[in-house]
Design a protein around this motif. Structure first.
Motif, mmCIF file in Angstrom:
data_model
loop_
_atom_site.group_PDB
_atom_site.id
_atom_site.type_symbol
_atom_site.label_atom_id
_atom_site.label_comp_id
_atom_site.label_asym_id
_atom_site.label_seq_id
_atom_site.Cartn_x
_atom_site.Cartn_y
_atom_site.Cartn_z
ATOM 1 N N ASP A 502 1.223 -1.091 -0.049
ATOM 2 C CA ASP A 502 0.123 -0.248 -0.145
ATOM 3 C C ASP A 502 1.106 1.791 -0.150
ATOM 4 O O ASP A 502 0.748 2.130 -0.537
ATOM 5 C CB ASP A 502 -0.935 0.214 1.243
ATOM 6 C CG ASP A 502 0.276 0.272 2.278
ATOM 7 O OD1 ASP A 502 1.153 -1.008 2.669
ATOM 8 O OD2 ASP A 502 -0.407 1.007 3.784
ATOM 9 N N LYS A 505 1.465 1.841 -3.356
ATOM 10 C CA LYS A 505 0.848 2.546 -3.918
ATOM 11 C C LYS A 505 0.542 4.096 -4.040
ATOM 12 O O LYS A 505 0.752 4.918 -5.152
ATOM 13 C CB LYS A 505 -0.646 1.839 -4.532
ATOM 14 C CG LYS A 505 -2.017 1.830 -4.847
ATOM 15 C CD LYS A 505 -3.317 1.504 -4.567
ATOM 16 C CE LYS A 505 -4.410 1.769 -5.739
ATOM 17 N NZ LYS A 505 -4.954 1.313 -5.468
ATOM 18 N N ARG A 506 1.021 4.290 -2.856
ATOM 19 C CA ARG A 506 0.437 5.265 -2.473
ATOM 20 C C ARG A 506 1.427 6.687 -2.994
ATOM 21 O O ARG A 506 1.915 7.757 -3.501
ATOM 22 C CB ARG A 506 0.806 5.605 -0.566
ATOM 23 C CG ARG A 506 -0.940 5.776 -0.011
ATOM 24 C CD ARG A 506 -0.325 6.245 1.048
ATOM 25 N NE ARG A 506 0.212 5.801 2.019
ATOM 26 C CZ ARG A 506 0.212 4.899 2.638
ATOM 27 N NH1 ARG A 506 -0.564 4.143 2.969
ATOM 28 N NH2 ARG A 506 1.053 4.316 3.397
ATOM 29 N N THR A 507 3.022 5.732 -2.660
ATOM 30 C CA THR A 507 4.082 6.304 -3.278
ATOM 31 C C THR A 507 4.161 6.820 -4.941
ATOM 32 O O THR A 507 4.510 7.557 -4.916
ATOM 33 C CB THR A 507 5.392 5.457 -2.594
ATOM 34 O OG1 THR A 507 5.711 5.982 -1.480
ATOM 35 C CG2 THR A 507 6.518 6.340 -3.525
ATOM 36 N N GLU A 509 1.453 7.116 -6.698
ATOM 37 C CA GLU A 509 0.314 8.000 -7.653
ATOM 38 C C GLU A 509 0.801 8.942 -6.798
ATOM 39 O O GLU A 509 0.373 10.366 -7.803
ATOM 40 C CB GLU A 509 -1.071 7.547 -6.563
ATOM 41 C CG GLU A 509 -1.512 6.162 -6.431
ATOM 42 C CD GLU A 509 -2.628 5.763 -6.125
ATOM 43 O OE1 GLU A 509 -2.665 6.436 -4.975
ATOM 44 O OE2 GLU A 509 -3.221 5.383 -6.827
ATOM 45 N N THR A 639 -5.804 15.111 -1.345
ATOM 46 C CA THR A 639 -7.093 13.758 -1.906
ATOM 47 C C THR A 639 -7.686 13.959 -2.552
ATOM 48 O O THR A 639 -8.523 12.842 -3.333
ATOM 49 C CB THR A 639 -7.097 13.840 -0.254
ATOM 50 O OG1 THR A 639 -8.301 14.785 0.347
ATOM 51 C CG2 THR A 639 -5.978 13.143 -0.044
#
Length: 678
Positions: A502, A505-507, A509, A639
């Motif tokens: 996870d 994925k955050r990095t 994105e 966000t």
């Protein structure tokens, strides 16, 4: 301009030297008999030891000396190079990095433990213990490659460094220290070439030395002291008689048996003393830039200065009318050209080959192979691909997670691979290539692949999906990137806690990128990271939707076409358009952003693509291309989906930058929903 701290300069260069030596060690793992690689490792440690002592990093110099001595024995054939010796030396390299960063900390216990492992890796018959004083293994040697075995005449060494030696970083005192380490030494400084005070250049070296060494020392050991400066210096090494020794003593020259005693205390207090008494500040980031790229930048700046002078002259002259307007337009066009060229030049300055990033993972795979007991080969391709330095640094951690998971979950053991007809060695493949404004980085393994049933069962157990819920293969594989998701049967040192994917994925994105995954059971998995070339400036297409302006990254734009009012009405409910025998879904941004405005009579469709998928964006007006300086969104708006940043327009207004990846994914999801419903 503030001068750079010499200690920080050393840390930067030491890091590069450690990287180079580590790569040679990793290559040595596969070619233990390579003399070139052994010599490369030895030279790297020799340079690090000398430079560390020069800048006051005494703990580093002392520790590195022992490792250098070990590889000196390997180099001379006294000890064989083994996989265990390389593994311990890699651990020693990690310790050297710690000594470079935190030179004032107490590392004695850790140093002793590593040296003990190093001694064990060299075997019981490797010679004198490494912990003894430097020179024991060399000074007592009786081997002599020059045919001097058994000769009891001492050595006479005469050397004079080139005048610019000290300016180039060579410290004569360190050379003398190394000679003293070989055994009892008599040193005479020859000062006859020192010029008068008014002609003295303090940066140049004006002194020569005569040195007497014991007979037991080998010629090879003496030459090793001068290995890095031998080509440019005056050097004489010969056996000497008692009469010649008397000539040296009776010449009335100053003779020193301890060179440090002759040097004032303040002269030996370098950066290391200060480092031990104050916390180390983190070094500022730097990029090595080829000189020719700086020359191009200087040319552009010079042209800009000329244009600025023309503009100032025009402003002071007060030229009006058609002539003044024409001159002003000419200057405006020239400034625009130079701004574009300066932008391109600056972007190139920030680009670094991805080989530097890929090089880090060779050590990772080596350590993971030892930890898991598997045989793993790392293959890289596209290392010359260039990427923004900031992007490269932020990619390091995500790729580490992906490689660790591939080694732990993906690759089978040797027994399992042989049973399934595969080679015993598993393979991790790292590839990079540039496509338009993106860099594609793929991490591929030839392991067991992803078990879809286990993924679905785990997702249902965690409440991520409903039991029996219909999912495409892509949606199912993307569940792996959900927080806390893991299919590992047990928790290991490498994985199993559901932490990592996870974060990956955050990095990605956060870099305005995308992760694609393909997996074939029994054949392996491939993860593709789609990353923008740069995070600073992009070419954009400025469009208007309702009363707001938006920027679409130009690298993602395929084509633009008109959507008439009749086509708009006819496509209601399906939001699909026929484009060269292919149906392409499109999104009405006016509805997506809830502008509350009526559509323009002649709307436009901007077709964008990423990852082979296409979607159309319906806008009211295409304004034109725009050089977009990307500004980050505030913490309150970060966000919000569909936007990756903002930019300031020429009139001072703000335009939001559309997130192409999010919009394409949204369009494709709507298409799949329509197909499922129809």
């Amino acid at each position: 301009m503030t001068a750079m701290d010499p200690a920080e300069t050393f840390r930067t260069e030491a890091g590069e030297l450690l990287d180079t030596t580590e790569q040679a060690l990793l290559d040595l793992t596969h070619r233990l008999d390579s003399r070139d690689l052994i010599d490369t490792v030895f030279r790297g440690m020799h340079t690090l030891k000398g430079s560390g002592a020069m800048f006051g990093f005494d703990a580093l110099a002392a520790f590195t000396h022992h490792c250098e001595s070990a590889f000196d024995r390997v180099r001379k054939g006294q000890v064989p190079a083994t996989a265990e010796l390389v593994a311990v030396t890699l651990s020693a390299m990690d310790h050297m990095r710690a000594l470079v960063v935190r030179s004032g900390d107490d590392h004695a216990a850790e140093s002793a433990a590593i040296l003990q492992r190093l001694q064990a890796a060299m075997g019981a018959d490797s010679g004198a213990p490494l912990e003894k004083a430097p020179g024991h293994s060399v000074g007592t040697s009786t081997s002599n490659d020059s045919g001097d075995a058994g000769c009891d005449a001492p050595w006479h060494v005469h050397f004079r460094l080139p005048p610019e030696a000290m300016a180039n970083g060579t410290n004569p005192l360190l050379l003398l220290d190394e000679l003293r380490d070989l055994g009892a030494t008599r040193i005479a400084a020859l000062t006859d070439a020192i010029p008068a005070l008014d002609a003295l250049d303090p940066v140049q070296c004006h002194i020569a030395w005569d040195v007497e060494l014991p007979a037991a020392v080998t010629r090879e050991a003496i030459e090793d002291v001068f290995i890095f400066v031998m080509d440019d210096m005056e050097l004489l090494i010969e056996r000497t008689s008692n009469a010649a020794r008397a000539d040296i003593s009776e010449a009335g020259l100053p003779v020193a048996t301890d060179m440090h005693a002759a040097v004032p205390a303040h002269a030996t207090q370098g950066a290391g003393d200060g480092e031990s008494s104050r916390p180390v500040k983190p070094a500022g980031e730097s990029v090595r830039v080829p000189a020719e790229r700086l020359d191009v930048l200087m040319d552009r700046v010079g042209e800009l200065v000329i244009v600025q002078s023309r503009l100032a002259q025009l402003a002071c002259g007060g030229v009006t009318g058609p002539a003044g307007e024409l001159a002003l337009r000419s200057i405006s066009e020239e400034v625009e050209r130079l701004a574009n060229e300066l932008r391109d030049t600056m972007m190139v300055l920030r680009m670094v080959p991805i080989a530097a990033l890929f090089g880090r993972f060779r050590r990772l795979v080596h350590d993971l192979a030892r930890e898991t007991g598997k045989t793993i080969d790392l293959v890289t391709d596209g290392e010359s691909t260039e990427i923004d330095k900031t992007v490269s640094e932020r990619l390091a951690d995500p790729i580490v997670h992906l490689i660790r998971n591939a080694c732990d979950h993906g690759l089978e053991t040797e027994e399992e691979r042989r049973a399934s007809g595969k080679p015993a060695a598993g393979q991790i493949r790292l590839c990079a290539q540039q496509t338009g404004g993106e860099v594609l980085i793929t991490i591929e393994d030839d392991g067991r692949g992803i078990n879809r049933e286990r993924v679905r069962a785990k997702a249902e157990a965690n409440g991520l999906i409903q039991p029996g819920q219909s999912l495409t293969d892509t949606e199912l594989l993307q569940l792996i990137f959900e927080p806390g998701f893991s299919t590992a049967a047990e928790v290991t040192n490498l994985s199993g806690r559901g932490v990592g994917m996870d974060v990956v994925k955050r990095t990605i994105e956060g870099l305005r990128g995308q992760i694609d995954m393909v997996s074939e059971p029994g054949r392996g998995s491939t993860i593709t990271l789609r990353i923008p070339l740069t995070l600073a400036i992009i070419d954009g297409l400025l469009v208007r939707v309702g009363g707001g302006n938006y920027v679409i990254p130009l690298s993602a734009v395929e084509e633009c076409l008109e959507l008439s009012l009749e086509q708009d009405i006819r496509s209601r409910g399906r939001s699909m358009i026929q484009l060269r025998d292919r149906l392409v879904p499109f999104l009405r941004l006016r509805e997506l952003f809830d502008t509350g405005t009526r559509p323009d009579p002649f709307q436009k469709i901007v077709v964008i693509s990423t990852g082979g998928e296409r979607v159309g964006l319906v806008v009211d007006q295409i304004i034109g291309s725009h050089q977009t300086v990307i500004k980050s969104m505030s913490s309150l708006h970060r966000t919000i989906p569909s936007f990756s940043g903002a930019t300031i327009l020429g009139d001072g207004g703000v335009a939001l930058i559309l997130d192409v990846v999010q919009l394409v994914a949204l369009g494709q999801n709507r298409e799949e929903q329509l197909r499922a419903a129809g």
